[in-house]
Design a protein around this motif. Structure first.
Motif, PDB file in Angstrom:
ATOM      1  N   VAL A  51       0.851  -1.186   0.000  1.00  0.00           N
ATOM      2  CA  VAL A  51       0.000   0.000   0.000  1.00  0.00           C
ATOM      3  C   VAL A  51       0.886   1.235   0.000  1.00  0.00           C
ATOM      4  CG1 VAL A  51      -0.161   0.064   2.535  1.00  0.00           C
ATOM      5  CG2 VAL A  51      -1.978   1.084   1.150  1.00  0.00           C
ATOM      6  N   ASP A  52       0.409   2.308  -0.625  1.00  0.00           N
ATOM      7  CA  ASP A  52       1.166   3.556  -0.629  1.00  0.00           C
ATOM      8  C   ASP A  52       1.027   4.242   0.730  1.00  0.00           C
ATOM      9  OD1 ASP A  52      -1.090   5.796  -0.897  1.00  0.00           O
ATOM     10  OD2 ASP A  52      -1.628   4.160  -2.238  1.00  0.00           O
ATOM     11  N   ASN A  53       1.762   5.330   0.941  1.00  0.00           N
ATOM     12  CA  ASN A  53       1.843   5.967   2.257  1.00  0.00           C
ATOM     13  C   ASN A  53       0.522   6.531   2.764  1.00  0.00           C
ATOM     14  OD1 ASN A  53       4.521   5.358   2.525  1.00  0.00           O
ATOM     15  ND2 ASN A  53       5.283   7.358   1.892  1.00  0.00           N
ATOM     16  N   GLY A  54      -0.425   6.775   1.873  1.00  0.00           N
ATOM     17  CA  GLY A  54      -1.708   7.320   2.314  1.00  0.00           C
ATOM     18  C   GLY A  54      -2.888   6.401   2.082  1.00  0.00           C
ATOM     19  N   ASN A  55      -2.626   5.202   1.516  1.00  0.00           N
ATOM     20  CA  ASN A  55      -3.695   4.284   1.113  1.00  0.00           C
ATOM     21  C   ASN A  55      -4.680   4.972   0.168  1.00  0.00           C
ATOM     22  OD1 ASN A  55      -5.396   2.059   0.878  1.00  0.00           O
ATOM     23  ND2 ASN A  55      -6.523   2.523   2.757  1.00  0.00           N
ATOM     24  N   HIS A  56      -4.129   5.718  -0.784  1.00  0.00           N
ATOM     25  CA  HIS A  56      -4.970   6.422  -1.750  1.00  0.00           C
ATOM     26  C   HIS A  56      -5.105   5.673  -3.074  1.00  0.00           C
ATOM     27  CE1 HIS A  56      -5.349   9.985   0.688  1.00  0.00           C
ATOM     28  NE2 HIS A  56      -4.048  10.067   0.814  1.00  0.00           N
ATOM     29  N   HIS A  57      -4.047   4.984  -3.504  1.00  0.00           N
ATOM     30  CA  HIS A  57      -4.020   4.498  -4.879  1.00  0.00           C
ATOM     31  C   HIS A  57      -3.850   2.996  -5.030  1.00  0.00           C
ATOM     32  CE1 HIS A  57      -4.016   8.666  -6.012  1.00  0.00           C
ATOM     33  NE2 HIS A  57      -2.895   8.878  -5.369  1.00  0.00           N
ATOM     34  N   GLY A  58      -3.435   2.297  -3.990  1.00  0.00           N
ATOM     35  CA  GLY A  58      -3.317   0.850  -4.113  1.00  0.00           C
ATOM     36  C   GLY A  58      -1.900   0.370  -3.944  1.00  0.00           C
ATOM     37  N   PRO A  59      -1.567  -0.785  -4.545  1.00  0.00           N
ATOM     38  CA  PRO A  59      -0.223  -1.344  -4.402  1.00  0.00           C
ATOM     39  C   PRO A  59       0.850  -0.329  -4.769  1.00  0.00           C
ATOM     40  CG  PRO A  59      -1.668  -2.888  -5.516  1.00  0.00           C
ATOM     41  CD  PRO A  59      -2.428  -1.598  -5.403  1.00  0.00           C
ATOM     42  N   LYS A  60       1.907  -0.293  -3.979  1.00  0.00           N
ATOM     43  CA  LYS A  60       2.924   0.734  -4.162  1.00  0.00           C
ATOM     44  C   LYS A  60       3.534   0.724  -5.559  1.00  0.00           C
ATOM     45  CE  LYS A  60       6.790   2.842  -1.709  1.00  0.00           C
ATOM     46  NZ  LYS A  60       7.680   2.745  -0.525  1.00  0.00           N
ATOM     47  N   LEU A  61       3.767  -0.470  -6.111  1.00  0.00           N
ATOM     48  CA  LEU A  61       4.384  -0.560  -7.425  1.00  0.00           C
ATOM     49  C   LEU A  61       3.444  -0.129  -8.541  1.00  0.00           C
ATOM     50  CD1 LEU A  61       6.361  -3.929  -7.088  1.00  0.00           C
ATOM     51  CD2 LEU A  61       7.248  -1.592  -6.927  1.00  0.00           C
ATOM     52  N   LYS A  62       2.136  -0.076  -8.248  1.00  0.00           N
ATOM     53  CA  LYS A  62       1.159   0.307  -9.269  1.00  0.00           C
ATOM     54  C   LYS A  62       0.490   1.633  -8.979  1.00  0.00           C
ATOM     55  CE  LYS A  62       0.029  -4.414 -10.736  1.00  0.00           C
ATOM     56  NZ  LYS A  62      -1.068  -5.371 -11.007  1.00  0.00           N
ATOM     57  N   THR A  63       1.022   2.373  -7.997  1.00  0.00           N
ATOM     58  CA  THR A  63       0.375   3.614  -7.579  1.00  0.00           C
ATOM     59  C   THR A  63       0.156   4.566  -8.744  1.00  0.00           C
ATOM     60  OG1 THR A  63       1.152   3.518  -5.293  1.00  0.00           O
ATOM     61  CG2 THR A  63       0.673   5.694  -6.179  1.00  0.00           C
ATOM     62  N   ARG A  64       1.207   4.857  -9.487  1.00  0.00           N
ATOM     63  CA  ARG A  64       1.087   5.809 -10.596  1.00  0.00           C
ATOM     64  C   ARG A  64       0.192   5.250 -11.704  1.00  0.00           C
ATOM     65  NH1 ARG A  64       3.021  10.197 -13.027  1.00  0.00           N
ATOM     66  NH2 ARG A  64       3.279  10.182 -15.282  1.00  0.00           N
ATOM     67  N   GLU A  65       0.385   3.979 -12.036  1.00  0.00           N
ATOM     68  CA  GLU A  65      -0.404   3.361 -13.113  1.00  0.00           C
ATOM     69  C   GLU A  65      -1.891   3.409 -12.799  1.00  0.00           C
ATOM     70  OE1 GLU A  65      -1.240  -1.161 -14.770  1.00  0.00           O
ATOM     71  OE2 GLU A  65       0.670  -0.699 -13.763  1.00  0.00           O
ATOM     72  N   TRP A  66      -2.273   3.054 -11.584  1.00  0.00           N
ATOM     73  CA  TRP A  66      -3.683   3.010 -11.215  1.00  0.00           C
ATOM     74  C   TRP A  66      -4.268   4.409 -11.069  1.00  0.00           C
ATOM     75  CZ3 TRP A  66      -5.205  -1.602  -7.578  1.00  0.00           C
ATOM     76  CH2 TRP A  66      -4.812  -2.791  -8.186  1.00  0.00           C
ATOM     77  N   ARG A  67      -3.468   5.341 -10.541  1.00  0.00           N
ATOM     78  CA  ARG A  67      -3.965   6.717 -10.410  1.00  0.00           C
ATOM     79  C   ARG A  67      -4.249   7.313 -11.779  1.00  0.00           C
ATOM     80  NH1 ARG A  67      -1.543  11.426 -10.971  1.00  0.00           N
ATOM     81  NH2 ARG A  67       0.561  10.568 -10.834  1.00  0.00           N
ATOM     82  N   VAL A  68      -3.328   7.139 -12.703  1.00  0.00           N
ATOM     83  CA  VAL A  68      -3.509   7.678 -14.051  1.00  0.00           C
ATOM     84  C   VAL A  68      -4.705   7.031 -14.726  1.00  0.00           C
ATOM     85  CG1 VAL A  68      -2.490   7.833 -16.354  1.00  0.00           C
ATOM     86  CG2 VAL A  68      -1.090   8.319 -14.338  1.00  0.00           C
ATOM     87  N   SER A  69      -4.834   5.716 -14.551  1.00  0.00           N
ATOM     88  CA  SER A  69      -5.975   5.013 -15.147  1.00  0.00           C
ATOM     89  C   SER A  69      -7.285   5.539 -14.584  1.00  0.00           C
ATOM     90  CB  SER A  69      -5.850   3.510 -14.872  1.00  0.00           C
ATOM     91  OG  SER A  69      -6.967   2.818 -15.381  1.00  0.00           O
ATOM     92  N   CYS A  70      -7.323   5.753 -13.269  1.00  0.00           N
ATOM     93  CA  CYS A  70      -8.541   6.260 -12.628  1.00  0.00           C
ATOM     94  C   CYS A  70      -8.893   7.653 -13.143  1.00  0.00           C
ATOM     95  CB  CYS A  70      -8.344   6.280 -11.110  1.00  0.00           C
ATOM     96  SG  CYS A  70      -9.792   6.829 -10.176  1.00  0.00           S
ATOM     97  N   GLU A  71      -7.875   8.503 -13.279  1.00  0.00           N
ATOM     98  CA  GLU A  71      -8.111   9.892 -13.674  1.00  0.00           C
ATOM     99  C   GLU A  71      -8.443  10.037 -15.152  1.00  0.00           C
ATOM    100  OE1 GLU A  71      -4.527  11.763 -12.424  1.00  0.00           O
ATOM    101  OE2 GLU A  71      -5.096  11.844 -10.299  1.00  0.00           O
ATOM    102  N   THR A  72      -7.958   9.132 -15.979  1.00  0.00           N
ATOM    103  CA  THR A  72      -8.165   9.270 -17.422  1.00  0.00           C
ATOM    104  C   THR A  72      -9.257   8.350 -17.978  1.00  0.00           C
ATOM    105  OG1 THR A  72      -6.398   7.657 -17.868  1.00  0.00           O
ATOM    106  CG2 THR A  72      -5.785  10.002 -17.794  1.00  0.00           C
ATOM    107  N   LYS A  73      -9.434   7.186 -17.359  1.00  0.00           N
ATOM    108  CA  LYS A  73     -10.396   6.211 -17.872  1.00  0.00           C
ATOM    109  C   LYS A  73     -11.616   6.039 -16.978  1.00  0.00           C
ATOM    110  CE  LYS A  73      -6.694   3.489 -20.036  1.00  0.00           C
ATOM    111  NZ  LYS A  73      -6.040   2.145 -20.098  1.00  0.00           N
ATOM    112  N   GLY A  74     -11.571   6.643 -15.805  1.00  0.00           N
ATOM    113  CA  GLY A  74     -12.688   6.492 -14.883  1.00  0.00           C
ATOM    114  C   GLY A  74     -12.343   5.585 -13.716  1.00  0.00           C
ATOM    115  N   LEU A  75     -13.003   5.801 -12.590  1.00  0.00           N
ATOM    116  CA  LEU A  75     -12.672   5.098 -11.354  1.00  0.00           C
ATOM    117  C   LEU A  75     -12.763   3.581 -11.502  1.00  0.00           C
ATOM    118  CD1 LEU A  75     -13.390   6.109  -7.774  1.00  0.00           C
ATOM    119  CD2 LEU A  75     -14.276   3.890  -8.490  1.00  0.00           C
ATOM    120  N   GLU A  76     -13.760   3.102 -12.202  1.00  0.00           N
ATOM    121  CA  GLU A  76     -13.974   1.660 -12.266  1.00  0.00           C
ATOM    122  C   GLU A  76     -12.965   0.939 -13.149  1.00  0.00           C
ATOM    123  OE1 GLU A  76     -18.036   0.258 -12.493  1.00  0.00           O
ATOM    124  OE2 GLU A  76     -18.758   2.249 -11.896  1.00  0.00           O
ATOM    125  N   SER A  77     -12.071   1.685 -13.804  1.00  0.00           N
ATOM    126  CA  SER A  77     -11.000   1.040 -14.557  1.00  0.00           C
ATOM    127  C   SER A  77      -9.947   0.445 -13.622  1.00  0.00           C
ATOM    128  CB  SER A  77     -10.323   2.045 -15.502  1.00  0.00           C
ATOM    129  OG  SER A  77      -9.635   3.061 -14.753  1.00  0.00           O
TER     130      SER A  77
END
Length: 408
Positions: free
Chosen positions: A291-317
């Protein structure tokens, strides 16, 4: 107020210790000093030193606590990890949900949050992570609250490190429990979980949706979650309405200077829940990796990937929406906000450049607030206006009767 202005400016600019910020708050506000004596009384009640027990830890209504006697626990736990050591000396049982509370010093804030969670969860389902350096001091012997909750069967870990390794410490401890836990939730000591129950066809953040917190509703909500397929479940982010807004639209401001009661009792209402990419996550135990330091985005290694996906493709992506609401009791009045701003700027000194706020951070992020305060030349009067703009325009949304009935 000019003298206080100078102190605030010097504190925020020079990055002095959080202790200095606390001292400033005691001098510049009346609310803090007026509440101090009642906090001590609540601690005495928690420790059983008065005849009136109203803390929730001994409440007979919480009959579910008997489900988790220490002697009946079946599964062993490791005694230490890379940066943590386990101070509780017992095992665990299988659990539907475990929460992992990251906190420090174990004072009023921890008392309040335990009053809430123990209305629906057992001691075995709550794990305390104390972010305190190991200087040889026996934490359980020197902190009566820690000793009390461990004697009742609550899990307790002592972990070292700064905020930079918070996610790593969460990960280390959660990994000890995940195989015997259906769902895991890493939280801070000011985040209160509840369940929104909208009417059929209504949105989960509907203004008439009641918030409920009891064991039956909790277990039903967990059973109703769809299969994760490797995705975390997003909670809705909600905030309490401050108690000190002069023309509050939602009724009489509660009296917070009388007998101390849990923080979730002293509020006019809860704001509309926001389901967004920055909201906190619940993980299926079998899916949890880190988990990332704030439990905002998910697995630490996928934090950026999942955040970008959420912001560009929608939360349910990247995530699964839920009807779990996490109420962030970070700010109840101006003094709360000021002390948080001072402390977090100090905490973040080596991690974030608050002079260059990230546009992806939400409006409530400490660095966005810091940027506004700096633009106002750190004037206390100006910061009160900033506070009013940020918090006093919120409106009550949820019916909170269901989360205060037993604990308040």
């Amino acid at each position: 107020m000019k003298g206080n202005d100078k102190i605030v400016k010097r504190t925020l600019r020079n990055g002095v210790t959080a202790v200095a910020a606390l001292l400033l708050l005691c001098v510049s506000t009346l609310t803090w000093t007026k509440r101090s004596h009642v906090v001590d009384n609540d601690m005495k009640q928690l420790l059983g030193e008065t005849n009136t027990v109203r803390d929730g830890l001994e409440d007979e209504r919480a009959a579910h606590l008997s489900l988790s006697s220490i002697s009946s626990r079946q599964f062993e736990l490791a005694s230490e990890t890379e940066g943590c050591k386990r101070l509780s000396k017992f095992g665990m049982n299988q659990a539907q949900l475990r929460i992992f509370i990251y906190q420090k010093k174990g004072g009023e804030q921890l008392v309040n949050i335990l009053i809430h969670y123990l209305q629906a969860m057992t001691y075995d389902e709550i794990v305390i992570i104390a972010n305190e350096e190991d200087d040889g001091t026996d934490l359980l012997a020197t902190n009566p609250l820690y000793e009390k909750i461990v004697s009742k069967g609550m899990h307790f870990w002592q972990c070292e490190g700064t905020l930079q390794v918070k996610g790593q410490r969460w990960t280390e401890v959660i990994s000890q429990y995940q195989n015997k836990t259906d769902f895991v939730l890493p939280i801070d000591a000011d985040e209160y979980l509840s369940i929104a129950l909208p009417k059929s066809g209504d949105d989960v953040s509907n203004s008439k949706a009641p918030l409920v917190w009891d064991r039956t509703t909790l277990l039903t909500a967990l059973e109703d979650l769809p299969a994760s397929n490797g995705k975390p479940y997003k909670t809705l982010d909600a905030k309490p309405l401050p108690v000190d807004c002069e023309d509050h639209p939602d009724g009489i401001i509660p009296d917070i200077e009388g007998r101390h009661s849990p923080r979730h009792c002293n509020i006019p209402g809860i704001s509309k829940g926001q389901l967004g990419c920055f909201a906190k996550n619940i993980f299926a135990g079998e899916d949890f990796t880190s988990v990332d330091n704030g439990n905002h985005h998910g697995p630490k290694l996928k934090t950026r990937e999942w955040r970008v996906s959420c912001e560009t493709k929608g939360l349910e992506s990247a995530y699964i929406p839920s009807n779990f609401v996490l109420i962030h009791y970070q700010v109840l009045d101006f003094s709360d906000w000021l002390i948080h701003l001072l402390k977090r700027v100090v905490d973040y000194k080596y991690e974030l450049d608050c002079d260059k706020p990230n546009p992806n951070w939400p409006p409530f992020h400490v660095c966005n607030a810091h940027a506004k305060a700096k633009a106002a030349n750190f004037s206390v009067h100006a910061m009160q206006k900033i506070y009013g703009e940020m918090f006093c325009k919120m409106r009550a949304t949820y019916d909170t009767t269901g989360i205060t009935t037993f604990a308040c």
